[in-house]
Write a protein that holds these residues in place. Sequence first.
Motif, mmCIF file in Angstrom:
data_model
loop_
_atom_site.group_PDB
_atom_site.id
_atom_site.type_symbol
_atom_site.label_atom_id
_atom_site.label_comp_id
_atom_site.label_asym_id
_atom_site.label_seq_id
_atom_site.Cartn_x
_atom_site.Cartn_y
_atom_site.Cartn_z
ATOM 1 N N SER A 73 0.840 -1.220 0.000
ATOM 2 C CA SER A 73 0.000 0.000 0.000
ATOM 3 C C SER A 73 0.861 1.251 0.000
ATOM 4 C CB SER A 73 -0.959 0.096 1.182
ATOM 5 O OG SER A 73 -1.057 -1.051 1.877
ATOM 6 N N LEU A 74 1.992 1.185 0.703
ATOM 7 C CA LEU A 74 2.875 2.357 0.750
ATOM 8 C C LEU A 74 3.369 2.698 -0.656
ATOM 9 C CD1 LEU A 74 4.382 4.248 2.719
ATOM 10 C CD2 LEU A 74 6.183 2.527 2.889
ATOM 11 N N ILE A 75 3.828 1.691 -1.379
ATOM 12 C CA ILE A 75 4.344 1.925 -2.735
ATOM 13 C C ILE A 75 3.217 2.399 -3.654
ATOM 14 C CG2 ILE A 75 5.333 0.785 -4.788
ATOM 15 C CD1 ILE A 75 7.376 1.319 -2.539
ATOM 16 N N LYS A 76 2.067 1.730 -3.548
ATOM 17 C CA LYS A 76 0.964 2.108 -4.458
ATOM 18 C C LYS A 76 0.454 3.511 -4.169
ATOM 19 C CE LYS A 76 -0.334 -2.334 -6.219
ATOM 20 N NZ LYS A 76 -1.145 -3.542 -6.101
ATOM 21 N N SER A 77 0.579 3.955 -2.911
ATOM 22 C CA SER A 77 0.104 5.304 -2.555
ATOM 23 C C SER A 77 0.937 6.389 -3.252
ATOM 24 C CB SER A 77 0.158 5.509 -1.037
ATOM 25 O OG SER A 77 1.504 5.686 -0.620
ATOM 26 N N LYS A 78 2.077 6.012 -3.810
ATOM 27 C CA LYS A 78 2.937 7.002 -4.485
ATOM 28 C C LYS A 78 2.466 7.293 -5.904
ATOM 29 C CE LYS A 78 5.411 7.454 -0.919
ATOM 30 N NZ LYS A 78 5.304 8.656 -0.118
ATOM 31 N N ASN A 79 1.491 6.485 -6.396
ATOM 32 C CA ASN A 79 0.904 6.726 -7.727
ATOM 33 C C ASN A 79 1.945 7.005 -8.805
ATOM 34 O OD1 ASN A 79 -1.813 6.431 -7.149
ATOM 35 N ND2 ASN A 79 -1.842 8.449 -6.159
ATOM 36 N N PHE A 80 2.972 6.193 -8.852
ATOM 37 C CA PHE A 80 4.051 6.462 -9.804
ATOM 38 C C PHE A 80 3.691 5.973 -11.213
ATOM 39 C CE2 PHE A 80 4.683 2.290 -8.033
ATOM 40 C CZ PHE A 80 5.063 1.522 -9.108
ATOM 41 N N THR A 81 4.384 6.506 -12.191
ATOM 42 C CA THR A 81 4.203 6.014 -13.564
ATOM 43 C C THR A 81 5.527 5.418 -14.032
ATOM 44 O OG1 THR A 81 4.749 8.200 -14.365
ATOM 45 C CG2 THR A 81 2.408 7.652 -14.243
ATOM 46 N N ILE A 82 5.441 4.560 -15.056
ATOM 47 C CA ILE A 82 6.651 3.927 -15.580
ATOM 48 C C ILE A 82 6.982 4.574 -16.924
ATOM 49 C CG2 ILE A 82 7.647 1.742 -16.384
ATOM 50 C CD1 ILE A 82 5.770 0.397 -14.297
ATOM 51 N N GLU A 83 8.236 4.996 -17.066
ATOM 52 C CA GLU A 83 8.648 5.706 -18.263
ATOM 53 C C GLU A 83 9.546 4.819 -19.106
ATOM 54 O OE1 GLU A 83 9.806 10.244 -18.309
ATOM 55 O OE2 GLU A 83 11.567 9.015 -17.854
ATOM 56 N N SER A 84 9.264 4.693 -20.398
ATOM 57 C CA SER A 84 10.160 3.873 -21.227
ATOM 58 C C SER A 84 11.498 4.598 -21.383
ATOM 59 C CB SER A 84 9.590 3.624 -22.615
ATOM 60 O OG SER A 84 8.310 4.106 -22.712
ATOM 61 N N ASN A 85 12.545 3.784 -21.592
ATOM 62 C CA ASN A 85 13.897 4.371 -21.657
ATOM 63 C C ASN A 85 14.079 5.137 -22.953
ATOM 64 O OD1 ASN A 85 14.522 2.864 -19.308
ATOM 65 N ND2 ASN A 85 14.560 1.059 -20.616
#
Length: 223
Positions: A211-223
């Motif tokens: 839950s801690l990680i998901k609460s950061k609402n991060f996105t994944i960026e292609s290289n």
Amino acid sequence: MGKLTLYGLEASPPTRSCLLTLKALELPFDFVVVNLLAGEHLLPDYLEKNPQHTVPLLEDDEVCIWDSHAIMPYLVGKYATTDALYPKDLYQRAVVDQRLHYDSGSMFVGTMRALTRPLLFLGATVIEQSKIDAVAEVYDLVETFLGDNDYIAGTELTIADFSCVTTMCSLKVFLEPDPNKYPKIVAWMERLRELPYYEKANGVGAAIFESLIKSKNFTIESN
Ligand SMILES: N[C@@H](CCC(=O)N[C@@H](CS)C(=O)NCC(=O)O)C(=O)O
């Protein structure tokens, strides 16, 4: 027997590896929460016990030991009635040690911390795809480590399982292992989940981590 105190945070994988070991050995211990997000690991009293300011830290009467990979062998060596969790046979022990070092040096620091530190401590909101690809590389290797064995260092449960499963559970948050590609990993994680002390020692903390990680609402960026 000495008075055992484990300092840590349930969300922390290496703390959970030590909790699994303490529970497997049925040792009585106190658990003191060190809230890393509030900087409690940097307070003078804690630094006096562990100048490296990491959790977990084990206090056994007067002595302090830190790094889960040092704590687990110490607990088994000092308190276990058999050497099953950390075999004395030199070859078997070397295999366990290799897995512990792999977790310590590659899986945890190289792959997991590279993902979590920017999110949790540096305010990052974007994760590079290459860091997710590194998780798949860990899975490729762990699938190979497992081979035809039920456990990560052979036919028996050892502290190598405790060390690696907590990191693997946390990597899972970033990349779910595909059961078609990694059937041995998926079966191994299921097998460990059946340990009577697993949920309390690892399941609860892994859910907090997720839950801690998901609460950061991060996105994944292609290289
Ligand atoms: N190799 C160490 C890693 C410990 C570690 O890095 N713990 C993290 C939490 S999961 C920590 O305490 N970070 C705070 C810091 O390094 O200051 C172990 O297995 O105990």
